[in-house]
Every structure is written in C-alpha cells, then in structure tokens.
Design a protein around this motif. Structure first.
Motif, PDB file in Angstrom:
ATOM      1  N   LEU A  61      10.894  31.231  -8.469  1.00  0.00           N
ATOM      2  CA  LEU A  61      11.452  31.821  -7.215  1.00  0.00           C
ATOM      3  C   LEU A  61      12.217  31.113  -6.322  1.00  0.00           C
ATOM      4  CD1 LEU A  61       9.051  34.555  -5.353  1.00  0.00           C
ATOM      5  CD2 LEU A  61      10.508  32.747  -4.076  1.00  0.00           C
ATOM      6  N   ARG A  62      13.216  31.790  -5.894  1.00  0.00           N
ATOM      7  CA  ARG A  62      13.997  30.876  -4.921  1.00  0.00           C
ATOM      8  C   ARG A  62      14.654  32.130  -3.797  1.00  0.00           C
ATOM      9  NH1 ARG A  62      19.561  29.526  -7.963  1.00  0.00           N
ATOM     10  NH2 ARG A  62      20.445  31.620  -8.267  1.00  0.00           N
ATOM     11  N   LEU A  63      14.973  31.722  -2.836  1.00  0.00           N
ATOM     12  CA  LEU A  63      15.523  32.333  -1.583  1.00  0.00           C
ATOM     13  C   LEU A  63      17.064  31.960  -1.707  1.00  0.00           C
ATOM     14  CD1 LEU A  63      13.083  32.510   1.382  1.00  0.00           C
ATOM     15  CD2 LEU A  63      13.073  33.921  -0.836  1.00  0.00           C
ATOM     16  N   THR A  64      17.888  32.942  -1.451  1.00  0.00           N
ATOM     17  CA  THR A  64      19.307  32.493  -1.310  1.00  0.00           C
ATOM     18  C   THR A  64      20.004  33.249   0.233  1.00  0.00           C
ATOM     19  OG1 THR A  64      20.084  34.623  -2.727  1.00  0.00           O
ATOM     20  CG2 THR A  64      19.467  32.367  -3.835  1.00  0.00           C
ATOM     21  N   THR A 112      13.466  31.503   8.444  1.00  0.00           N
ATOM     22  CA  THR A 112      14.783  31.612   7.636  1.00  0.00           C
ATOM     23  C   THR A 112      14.702  32.556   6.417  1.00  0.00           C
ATOM     24  OG1 THR A 112      15.160  29.297   8.043  1.00  0.00           O
ATOM     25  CG2 THR A 112      16.654  30.193   6.496  1.00  0.00           C
ATOM     26  N   VAL A 113      15.176  33.545   6.745  1.00  0.00           N
ATOM     27  CA  VAL A 113      15.569  34.812   5.728  1.00  0.00           C
ATOM     28  C   VAL A 113      16.397  34.526   4.728  1.00  0.00           C
ATOM     29  CG1 VAL A 113      15.913  37.341   5.424  1.00  0.00           C
ATOM     30  CG2 VAL A 113      14.712  36.225   7.548  1.00  0.00           C
ATOM     31  N   THR A 135      16.576  40.534  -6.675  1.00  0.00           N
ATOM     32  CA  THR A 135      15.450  41.668  -6.473  1.00  0.00           C
ATOM     33  C   THR A 135      15.859  42.557  -5.248  1.00  0.00           C
ATOM     34  OG1 THR A 135      14.025  40.330  -4.552  1.00  0.00           O
ATOM     35  CG2 THR A 135      13.565  39.883  -7.054  1.00  0.00           C
ATOM     36  N   GLY A 136      16.875  41.914  -4.389  1.00  0.00           N
ATOM     37  CA  GLY A 136      16.967  42.816  -3.130  1.00  0.00           C
ATOM     38  C   GLY A 136      16.053  42.708  -2.017  1.00  0.00           C
ATOM     39  N   ASP A 137      14.945  42.008  -2.371  1.00  0.00           N
ATOM     40  CA  ASP A 137      13.930  41.676  -1.211  1.00  0.00           C
ATOM     41  C   ASP A 137      14.156  40.718  -0.579  1.00  0.00           C
ATOM     42  OD1 ASP A 137      12.292  44.171  -1.665  1.00  0.00           O
ATOM     43  OD2 ASP A 137      11.589  43.123  -3.677  1.00  0.00           O
ATOM     44  N   MET A 138      14.100  40.787   0.776  1.00  0.00           N
ATOM     45  CA  MET A 138      14.338  39.576   1.750  1.00  0.00           C
ATOM     46  C   MET A 138      12.962  39.005   2.370  1.00  0.00           C
ATOM     47  SD  MET A 138      17.508  39.968   1.835  1.00  0.00           S
ATOM     48  CE  MET A 138      17.888  38.650   2.894  1.00  0.00           C
ATOM     49  N   ALA A 139      12.899  37.624   2.323  1.00  0.00           N
ATOM     50  CA  ALA A 139      11.671  36.957   2.703  1.00  0.00           C
ATOM     51  C   ALA A 139      11.801  35.880   3.268  1.00  0.00           C
ATOM     52  CB  ALA A 139      10.691  36.819   1.401  1.00  0.00           C
ATOM     53  N   VAL A 140      10.788  35.183   3.721  1.00  0.00           N
ATOM     54  CA  VAL A 140      10.698  33.922   4.378  1.00  0.00           C
ATOM     55  C   VAL A 140       9.640  33.169   3.679  1.00  0.00           C
ATOM     56  CG1 VAL A 140      11.506  34.572   6.653  1.00  0.00           C
ATOM     57  CG2 VAL A 140       9.061  34.367   6.214  1.00  0.00           C
TER      58      VAL A 140
END
Length: 498
Positions: free
Chosen positions: A327-330, A345-346, A379-384
């Motif tokens: 899992l990574r955030l971009t 940070t989103v 995924t189109g989902d936003m997270a921190v």
C-alpha cells in the motif's frame, strides 16, 4: 492450488467423521453440516461443471451459499446478482457476463432479464442424504490453477454502467488467510451477520470466510438487533456489519441490556464497506466494553487493511496493510509517493498484491486505466497515515477530496466531527465551487430535532474547534434523510440543492 475449503474436502473423504458433523451454514431454522453441504453442493457442481459461466440469484438464503460453493467446487465462475437491481442494470449485467445458467431458489420469480436463461433450482431440502453419494465433479477444486476465475462481481456503477470485476481463486484464498492472521480467525469461530450476498463483504468474507476456516456462519436473513442478541448469546463469537447496522445497535443499546450483554461476549466486532462514525464507536464501547474494529477493501482488491485483533482498536482508522498487501499513498499525479506519516498529508491509496482482481470483464480499456505503469491499482480513495502506520481514509477522490483555500481536505474527518455534535443525527460533506476559496465546504445534515436544528455558525465553530478553522463548513443544508445505497453508503452524487 490447495482446496478453498479444506473442511469440506475432509468431509467428502470421511462422511462419518468429525468434520462432516460440524455445523457449516445456518439461515434461520435451516442449516447444513459440512457433510450435508458436501452432499448438496457436489451434485450441483457436477450439474454446472460444463456451464462456462453461471448467474446466481443472490437472495440472503441457504440456496445462494450452496450455489456459490458448488460453482467454486466445479471451477465455474459465478456472477452474483442483486435481487434489488433495476431492470436496465440487471439487463446490462446479464448481457455483459453472458451466463449460460441461472441458479435460484425454487419458487422464486425471476425478472424478465433472466427468463431467457436456463434455470436450475437449488432445492436444498431434496438433496440432503446422510452422506455424499454423488461423484465429485470432473475437476477437483484443489486441482484448479490460482488464476482460475472464481467470481465476477459487478461494481456499483457510480461512474457509468457497472463493471464486472473478475476475482480469481488466489485472491479469495489470500484475502481470507490474511484476515485469519489479522483477526486470529479459526475454525472455532461462529460468525453472525445479516449482510446481502451479492458483494464481497457479505459473500466472500461472510460466507466463504467461515467455510475456509472450517467454522460456521449464522445468517440472520435480514438484520435485526434481536437476532444479534440471540446469536451472540448462544455461541456466536464474531459479528460482521456495516455502519448503518452498528448505528442501529448504538441507538438500541441504552434501552436493551440483553444486547449489551451479548455484544460484550463477542470475540470480534467488525465493521466495513464505509466508515463507522467515531461517536458510534464510542457509544458501543461505553455500553459493552467491546470495541468495533474496521477494515478496508473494495470489489477489485478484496481486503487491503485492517485493525488487528491483537492491535489497538483505534476509532476512525482502518488499521494497517494486511500480510502480502502493498500500500502506498500518491500525489495527484498518481506517481509521486507521499512519504509523510503525519496524520495530515492526504494522498490517493494505491495497492498491489495477490488480493487483486484479474480484470474488468470485456473492458481492457478500463482495466488498463485502473493500474499505474508499475502495476499499482488506483483505488480512488484518499487517506492519511498516522506515525505508527495506521491508515485513516478521508474520502473518495472523486467526491470527497475538497480543495479549499490551498488546502486538500478530506470530507470524512469533517463528517465525523459533525456527528459528534449532539444536534446532528446524520451528516455528509461535499464541496462546491467558490470564487475565492476554489471550493467551499458544504454540510448536509439530518438534525436530531428537526424543529430546532443547530445553526450554520454553531456547526462551523464546532468543527473548527475540533479540527482546524479552514475545515469548517461554509454552507449547511438540512434534510430529512440522506440518500444511501443497499450497503448503507451515502450516495453523494444524489445530494443536490435546487
């Protein structure tokens, strides 16, 4: 690949053994042991083994569970159909998936979109010898390749016609085994739930999960708090639900000590499919001493993260990545990684791993667009991410990411803050164009007292005091109810102000 259901394989090998006598499925007053499930599903598997692809009229019944197990034993992809689907949506799914058979409970009237298909009735009562007597289907499920399609599950279609996500056997096996690790899930567990059986949560987690562990499931037919009390008071150890169900539980608890006592006995309470408001977490914990844990997944990825049974059950988070899941955030460009673990940070969640689907049926264009060049699913989902790696989802990129005054704001955290106000029963947050801010934050509120709703200023101050001033709503609309789908998710595209 090994059998998806080792206990069922054991029951087939020894019809008089301990495994065969264990309870597998119970729907109301109808039930099947593993031996009876084998005796029912094996002949059906032999019947559909050459079908190519089959549709399952996925009512919340014993027949649906048997039909899906039979399809998996035979290695035939099953397409679960939502009985509440409208005619045009159902017609699209049938035309797109092109099943050759439809499996349904006897006596159920099927809609016109299905009448052209050959129908096979699943008469569980007529197929219950004391021991399996029919031969196993030509292909043993343990001999099938991991990439063999198991299910074609259609998405909700919020951005166009529903797409059929092809879910392979390895995705089901790896997801359920990862959840067994995270939740310490064993064959001794008895799961209770009242979820529909046409999607990942109710069918894969709620039915196939217990069967893979060699445990049992008690399905309520339809969700009622009295049913939860009854089952958790008589041996059930786990409860799966969606936020709407847990909200009803939280509302009922003050006047129902039997429900509080039953929930206190549960080993694990799990919520999914949407975020569970923090105030419902708190009310349930205070009344029962048990904390609800959340997990995060979607049709295309099955499960990605969860709060672990041996971890901190922190409200408002979906825990950490499951074993085997990357899992990574971009950033908005979809490639630049968000490295921060600061809880602020989103970024968009991207995942990869053996839990992912294979493709969208008949949609190579959509399949290609769903993945980055280096193989991560968007995924189109936003997270921190919090400093300890816990993931907190703040909304969908398309509907819940609000860019206001130079900030990227997730609607989810504002909704949770609004729900902590005693005058708010339900809340949703969206953004709308603003000449000065870019977007302004809009709150849609179902007040606890329609005759005396909290004012816009009161709600703005409430949010600003809990989060930050730039996250306060600038506009408030008052509604009698929020539009929701079958899973209790708020349909924000339906929120419009004339």
């Amino acid at each position: 690949m090994s059998s998806l259901f080792p206990a069922l394989t054991e029951a087939l090998a020894d019809p008089d053994g301990t495994a065969a006598r264990r309870s597998a499925l119970r729907f109301g007053d109808r039930s099947l042991t593993y031996g009876e499930l084998a005796a029912t599903a094996v002949p059906l598997a032999a019947r559909v083994g050459e079908a190519g692809r089959i549709a399952v009229w996925a009512t919340p019944t014993l027949e649906t569970a048997v039909a899906v197990v039979a399809a998996l034993l035979a290695g035939v992809p099953a397409v679960p159909l939502n009985p509440k689907s409208g005619g045009s949506e159902l017609g699209h799914i049938v035309a797109d998936s092109a099943p050759t058979l439809v499996l349904a409970p006897p006596g159920d009237q099927l809609p016109p979109a299905l009448t052209a298909l050959e129908r096979v009735d699943i008469d569980v009562r007529a197929s219950r010898p004391t021991a399996p007597s029919a031969p196993y289907p030509p292909v043993l499920d343990r001999d099938l390749a991991p990439e063999t399609p198991a299910l074609v599950v259609y998405t909700s279609g919020t951005t166009g016609p529903p797409k059929g996500a092809v879910i392979p056997r390895r995705a089901i096996a790896t997801t359920l085994d990862a959840l067994a690790d995270a939740w310490q899930w064993t064959g001794d567990d008895v799961l209770v739930h009242g979820l529909p059986l046409f999607h990942v949560h109710g069918l894969i987690l709620g039915i196939l999960g217990p069967l893979r562990r060699g445990g049992s499931v008690r399905h309520l037919g339809r969700f009622e708090t009295a049913g939860v009390t009854r089952e958790l008071s008589t041996g059930a150890t786990m409860l799966f639900g969606v936020p709407t169900m847990y909200h009803r539980i939280a509302e009922t608890l003050p006047d129902d000590p039997a429900l509080a006592k039953a929930l206190a006995k549960a080993r694990l309470l799990v919520s999914g499919s949407a975020a569970l408001p923090v105030h419902d977490h708190q009310r349930i914990a205070e009344a029962t001493g048990r904390r609800v844990i959340e997990r995060y997944g979607m049709t295309e990825t099955l499960m990605n993260t969860s709060v672990r049974a041996d971890g901190e059950p922190r409200a408002g988070t979906v825990g950490v990545p499951l074993p085997g899941v990357g899992l990574r955030l971009t950033e908005e460009d979809g490639t630049t990684a968000v490295e921060a673990y600061d809880g602020e940070t989103v970024g968009e969640i991207q995942v990869r791993g053996p839990n992912l689907f294979t493709e969208y049926l008949n949609r190579p264009d959509a399949t290609a667009a769903a993945f980055t060049e280096d193989g991560w699913f968007r995924t189109g989902d936003m997270a921190v991410r919090d400093p300890d790696g816990y993931v907190r989802i703040v909304g969908r990129k398309a509907t819940d990411l609000i860019k206001s005054g130079g900030y990227k704001i997730g609607a989810g955290e504002i909704e949770n803050a609004l729900l902590e106000h005693p005058g708010v029963r339900e809340a949703a947050v969206t953004g709308e164009p603003d000449a000065d801010l870019g977007e302004r934050i809009v709150a849609w509120i179902v007040p606890a007292d329609p005759e005396a709703p909290p004012s816009t200023d009161e709600l703005a101050d409430h949010v600003a005091g809990r989060l930050a001033p730039h996250k306060r709503p600038r506009v408030v609309h008052y509604l009698d109810t929020l539009p929701r789908n079958d899973m209790g998710k708020i349909m924000k595209r339906a929120l419009t102000h004339d």
